[in-house]
Structures are given as structure tokens and as C-alpha cells.
Design an enzyme around this catalytic site. Structure first.
Site, mmCIF file in Angstrom:
data_model
loop_
_atom_site.group_PDB
_atom_site.id
_atom_site.type_symbol
_atom_site.label_atom_id
_atom_site.label_comp_id
_atom_site.label_asym_id
_atom_site.label_seq_id
_atom_site.Cartn_x
_atom_site.Cartn_y
_atom_site.Cartn_z
ATOM 1 N N HIS A 190 8.467 -3.669 -6.787
ATOM 2 C CA HIS A 190 7.920 -2.437 -8.135
ATOM 3 C C HIS A 190 8.933 -2.380 -9.532
ATOM 4 C CE1 HIS A 190 3.778 -3.454 -7.081
ATOM 5 N NE2 HIS A 190 4.140 -3.017 -5.827
ATOM 6 N N GLU A 227 8.062 -7.082 -10.100
ATOM 7 C CA GLU A 227 7.058 -7.394 -9.877
ATOM 8 C C GLU A 227 7.323 -9.353 -10.596
ATOM 9 O OE1 GLU A 227 3.633 -5.509 -11.437
ATOM 10 O OE2 GLU A 227 4.041 -3.805 -10.359
ATOM 11 N N SER A 264 6.089 -5.067 -1.018
ATOM 12 C CA SER A 264 5.712 -3.915 -1.290
ATOM 13 C C SER A 264 6.442 -2.797 -0.668
ATOM 14 C CB SER A 264 4.177 -3.446 -2.189
ATOM 15 O OG SER A 264 4.602 -2.225 -2.791
ATOM 16 N N ALA A 265 5.209 -2.203 0.554
ATOM 17 C CA ALA A 265 5.687 -0.995 1.162
ATOM 18 C C ALA A 265 5.773 -2.088 2.664
ATOM 19 C CB ALA A 265 4.132 -0.801 1.538
ATOM 20 N N GLY A 310 0.843 -1.094 0.240
ATOM 21 C CA GLY A 310 0.099 0.023 0.207
ATOM 22 C C GLY A 310 1.215 1.192 -0.359
#
Lengths: 235, 235
Positions: free
Chosen positions: B156, B191, B119-120, B87
Site C-alpha cells: 500500500h 496499490e 498486503s499483510a 488484514g
């Protein structure tokens, strides 16, 4: 009376550096002998100054970069016009804090010294840099910026590519996340466009429409050439 | 002994949420009855928990989100496994600071509680979030993160599109700007790929190669399946 020229980006596809808005720059700095350039968003300040000086040579505007000044504060206080160039917003903002220039640039712009920003320099004019696209490569003491206007701008605004297979957030998603946490409106300013602000008036110029994001309302497109002075009104 | 599964993104083109790495997740959390989920990177924590629980249902792993806990610190201290979801990295990091959870999560992971990030959540495992792609929508008290590894990850990671007419910085340019200001190496993690870290070993897994950025050296591509334990060695 504030006079601000806030450009989405210095580079636009198919045109030279600052070429597409050269006429607006000439008008903005009419009567100014020399513009003080603030190159802190990029690492190579000499090269950046030369790039900008070359780009503005056809307008007759002389450029002097603040990094030559022994006393940057004095340079701001004596400036007839200020151009804050693009690059990394975090590096730019941190340097302005490190040199204690936030207050002096703000005061100069609010007393009427023409201010021009491009990309990161446009982020600087906003209340905060919370709508920058840049990577937080350094840590400024605060994300608060020059607060020359009461709304946020997202420069280089980019519409989602429907053919992309990338799963990172789209720009629109990022700005919607901003509005989950903040109530300040955001102008998505596409490359090739800019805002011209004089006192309490604000016009959208350039060849692209803008998109306006507000909390609790669907985003709306606004045509270039529009009077968007409502953005400057108190909520 | 730290055990970390650091995933570039939960979503990958052509596959369901966390589907492409489901087997690795099963192995990572083998023997764990319930994984504590940290949803703070997104605004809707309930919905996020349901998404993750559904995605991991085929593995038999039970998910419990920390936002249900009266005492989040106690939840961390009692966790058998931790998954920090993706997020917005700034929102996630600020919430961890606000709840005083940075130290406790770090200590849990370093004493061997399996940590998974996506991700985050992968940004969190790094020394800082200075290589996040996210918009700084809120202001954490610091950009320092969990420091579970001595290098940075850019999740990403995206190769430049040679056909793009957009003039914003490419990901590579942004990471080069990071290295103008910092000496910590950065893994560009595409990714579909992830890093598996156990103690002093680190392997690149998934279906994409990674790209490694270091100060003063050209970026290099490293094949998936490679032992990249050198990244964990002291400089």
C-alpha cells in the site's frame, strides 16, 4: 499525585513547533527550573534538543536532554519535570527498555514529577503502545509502556478522507481492529488537542474534539473542554 | 524453487477484490486444484474465505481456508498452493507463531509450493514485519517473518499528499526511519502492483511503478515491467 500533559502532536498545521499549547506547557511546568527532555524517538538527539529548547524559549523553561547524562537513571531520579518527545514509538520504547528507564520514569511520574508527552511520548504514558501509528522499525522486548493511565491514546487521530482512493485501512478501522483484540478503551486525540491529567481528574483541551472507542459500543465524539475524568476510573 | 506472487493490496480503486491481478493469480496457481487460504489477518475467517472464494471463482481456483482444518500443520504440509490474505500483520504473524506454522509455511514455499500474499500476506514473505503499515494490536513473540526473500516490502505504498495539513509522518519518512535502524532494502509497492518471483528472478508487474529505498542512497523509482532480480542477490 500524577500530573500529565499528553499532547497529540508537537506540530499542528499553521503553527510553530509546540506553539499552539505553549501556555498549557508553561502552567504544567510552573516552578520547574529545568525540564529533562527524552529525545530517544528520533535519531538525531542533539538537533531534537535544540528544536525543543528553541520552541520553549519564550516560556522561560530550560531544557536539558537526557542523552547528555552519564547516568540516565540518575537524571530521571533527579528530574523536576520530564518531557518525552515524539518520533518513532518503537525506537523510543526500545531505548527506554535498553536503558532500564521504564520503571524509574513511571515512578517519577506517579510520585508527582510533571510528565509531558507528545505523540510517541503520549503513547508511552498508555498501558501499551498497541495504538501507535508508527512503523515497528525496531523490536522492543515488550509493547508494554509506562502505564500512567488506564486507557489508550491514538495520537494524530485522523478522520477518513471521503475522497481518497487509497485502500489501506482508515484510522477508525485500525482502532476497531484493536478493539477486536483488546478491551481497553482508546481516545482518538486529534492534532491540536491534549489531555490534562491531575490525580484523578482528566480534561480535554485544545481546539479539536476527541473520539472515544470502546469495545461493543459505537464510537462517540466528545467536545474539547470536557471533563473526561471517567476515563481514569477503574472498570 | 520458490514461486511467490506478492501483491501490494487485494483492493484497488475502481476494481473488485483481487480483480486487477486475476490473470496473474491464474498463472501462478496453474495446475493447482485447491489453494489453502490463510485468513488469520482478519477476525472473521468465515466471511473472509467466502470473499476470496467469490473473487477467485472466475479463475476456476478452489479455495479452502486453513481455519477448517483440525490440524493446520497437516493442511500446510499437504497444500498445493498457499494464499495468505491481508488484514492486520501483527494478528497474522502472532497466529502463525501460536500455531507453530512459521517453519512449515517457509519450508513449503522454499520447496516450490506456490505462495501468494496480499498486503499483510506480502509482509509475511519478508525477513521481518518491520515495514508493515499496521497497528500493533497484538504482540507476536517476534517481528521475524517467513524470510522467503532477502528484502522488505512496504505494501500500500502511498506518495505524500502535498495538500495535506496532517502532521503525522509520511510513508517515505517512516521508511527513512526504518533505514536509520536497519540495512535491509525496502520496496515501496503501490496499490495495483505486485512482484513475481521464481527462483532467482523477480519482476515488477501491475500498473504502478515501485520505489526502492536503500540505506545511504536516495530512493529511486523503478518502472513496472522491470526485471528487479538484483533484489534477490546476496549483498
Amino acid at each position: 499525585m500524577r500530573r500529565l500533559l499528553l499532547i497529540s502532536s508537537s506540530r499542528v498545521h499553521g503553527s510553530g513547533f509546540l506553539e499552539f499549547c505553549r501556555e498549557a506547557i508553561s502552567e504544567h511546568f510552573a516552578g520547574v527550573d529545568e525540564v529533562l527532555f527524552v529525545p530517544y524517538a528520533l535519531a538525531d538527539r542533539h538537533e531534537y534538543e535544540a528544536l525543543v529548547a528553541d520552541a520553549l524559549e519564550p516560556t522561560g523553561i530550560k531544557i536539558r536532554s537526557i542523552h547528555h547524562a552519564d547516568d540516565p537513571l540518575e537524571a530521571i531520579n533527579g528530574a523536576q519535570g520530564i518531557f518525552v518527545g515524539g518520533g518513532n514509538s518503537f525506537r523510543l520504547l526500545k531505548t527506554l527498555y535498553d536503558l532500564d528507564l521504564i520503571g524509574p520514569i513511571r515512578e517519577a511520574a506517579l510520585r508527582g514529577v510533571p510528565y509531558m508527552g507528545s505523540s510517541a511520548g503520549t503513547n508511552m504514558a498508555c498501558p501499551t503502545i498497541r495504538t501507535t501509528n508508527d512503523m515497528p522499525i525496531v523490536e522492543p522486548p515488550s509493547l508494554d509502556a509506562l502505564k500512567l493511565i488506564p486507557f489508550q491514546i491514538n495520537p494524530h487521530y485522523l478522520d477518513a478522507d471521503p475522497n481518497s482512493s487509497h485502500k489501506g485501512e482508515t484510522r477508525m478501522q485500525r482502532l476497531q481492529e484493536y478493539l477486536e483484540e483488546n478491551s481497553v478503551p482508546v481516545v482518538g486525540l486529534r492534532e491540536g488537542s491534549w489531555l490534562e491529567i491531575a490525580g484523578e481528574t482528566c480534561w480535554l483541551r485544545g481546539n479539536k474534539d476527541m473520539i472515544l472507542f470502546r469495545q461493543g459500543i459505537d464510537a462517540v465524539e466528545i467536545n474539547t473542554g470536557s471533563d473526561v475524568s471517567f476515563l481514569l476510573m477503574p472498570k
